[in-house]
Write a protein that holds these residues in place. Structure first.
Motif, short mmCIF file in Angstrom:
data_model
loop_
_atom_site.label_atom_id
_atom_site.label_comp_id
_atom_site.label_asym_id
_atom_site.label_seq_id
_atom_site.Cartn_x
_atom_site.Cartn_y
_atom_site.Cartn_z
N TYR A 139 0.86 -1.18 0.00
CA TYR A 139 0.00 0.00 0.00
C TYR A 139 0.89 1.23 0.00
CZ TYR A 139 1.24 -0.07 4.92
OH TYR A 139 1.94 -0.09 6.09
N GLY A 140 0.34 2.35 -0.42
CA GLY A 140 1.16 3.54 -0.43
C GLY A 140 0.46 4.74 -1.04
N VAL A 141 1.28 5.68 -1.49
CA VAL A 141 0.80 6.92 -2.09
C VAL A 141 1.55 7.14 -3.40
CG1 VAL A 141 0.18 8.00 0.10
CG2 VAL A 141 2.48 8.31 -0.81
N GLY A 142 0.96 7.99 -4.23
CA GLY A 142 1.59 8.29 -5.51
C GLY A 142 1.42 9.75 -5.87
N GLY A 143 2.32 10.21 -6.72
CA GLY A 143 2.24 11.56 -7.26
C GLY A 143 2.59 11.51 -8.74
N LYS A 144 1.96 12.37 -9.52
CA LYS A 144 2.18 12.36 -10.97
C LYS A 144 2.12 13.78 -11.50
CE LYS A 144 -1.03 10.92 -14.15
NZ LYS A 144 -1.84 9.97 -14.92
N ILE A 161 5.28 11.79 -15.83
CA ILE A 161 6.25 11.15 -14.94
C ILE A 161 5.54 10.98 -13.60
CG2 ILE A 161 8.34 11.95 -16.08
CD1 ILE A 161 8.54 14.13 -13.96
N LYS A 162 5.83 9.88 -12.93
CA LYS A 162 5.17 9.64 -11.65
C LYS A 162 6.08 8.86 -10.73
CE LYS A 162 2.57 5.61 -13.32
NZ LYS A 162 1.26 5.04 -13.44
N ALA A 163 5.71 8.87 -9.47
CA ALA A 163 6.44 8.09 -8.47
C ALA A 163 5.44 7.55 -7.46
CB ALA A 163 7.49 8.95 -7.77
N LYS A 164 5.70 6.35 -7.02
CA LYS A 164 4.87 5.73 -5.99
C LYS A 164 5.77 5.37 -4.81
CE LYS A 164 1.24 3.48 -8.68
NZ LYS A 164 1.25 4.40 -9.75
#
Length: 186
Positions: A139-144, A161-164
């Motif tokens: 589980y976690g969070v993401g930003g894009k 571009i994104k990161a989790k």
């Protein structure tokens, strides 16, 4: 003849006042994305994503997506497959756009959860070595950050571009990626 001129002028005025039928509140869209994970072996590691969006107006929207990530980790002469299946829900904020909303720069935040499978659940390798990383629920969070380029009222191209950040994984916490998507407004 005078009526014909008035009719033509009327049509011209009507055509000047029409607006694009996109980014309307409650408008739904489906989006398909593919790309590469930004790590050591970019060519073998990829993701596929399907997203449903719901416009809130002014270029903002909520979304729900399913994502499949395929990675290969090298070990001596073999590669160890790592697969991650994720569901994600979030909201995208329009940061800046042109006046007619042909090009939009958006930032998205999301919550994500899913399952990570390492070597298809097999702990032992061909040489007797044991994999210490385990398959887990993650589980976690993401930003894009994305650029949405509308090529018509119904179709947009979306480089991003994104990161989790995924917790409960025995692997790296941050997973950056880059990709390209296409959105079809319904």
């Amino acid at each position: 003849m005078k009526r014909l001129h008035l009719y033509i002028i009327g049509l011209f005025l009507i055509s000047l006042t029409t607006k694009a039928q996109r980014l309307i509140p409650k408008q739904k869209a489906i989006e398909f994305n593919a790309g590469f994970l930004l790590n050591d072996s970019k060519s073998e590691n990829y993701f596929l994503n399907t997203t449903i969006t719901n416009q809130s107006g002014k270029g903002n929207y909520s979304f729900f997506s399913f994502e499949y990530l395929k990675e290969k980790q090298n070990y001596e002469t073999i590669t160890i497959p790592v697969e991650t299946f994720l569901a994600e829900a979030g909201y995208s904020f329009n940061l800046i756009s042109d006046h007619k909303k042909y090009v939009l720069f958006n930032f998205s935040l999301s919550a994500t959860a899913g399952f990570e499978s390492i070597n298809k659940g097999n702990d032992l390798l061909f040489d007797g070595a044991e994999i210490l990383s385990e398959s887990n629920l993650v589980y976690g969070v993401g930003g894009k950050i994305s650029v949405e380029i509308y090529i018509s009222d119904r179709i947009a191209l979306i480089p991003h571009i994104k990161a989790k950040a995924l917790w409960n994984s025995s692997r790296e916490l941050i997973r950056p990626s880059a990709g390209l998507g296409i959105r079809i407004n319904l």
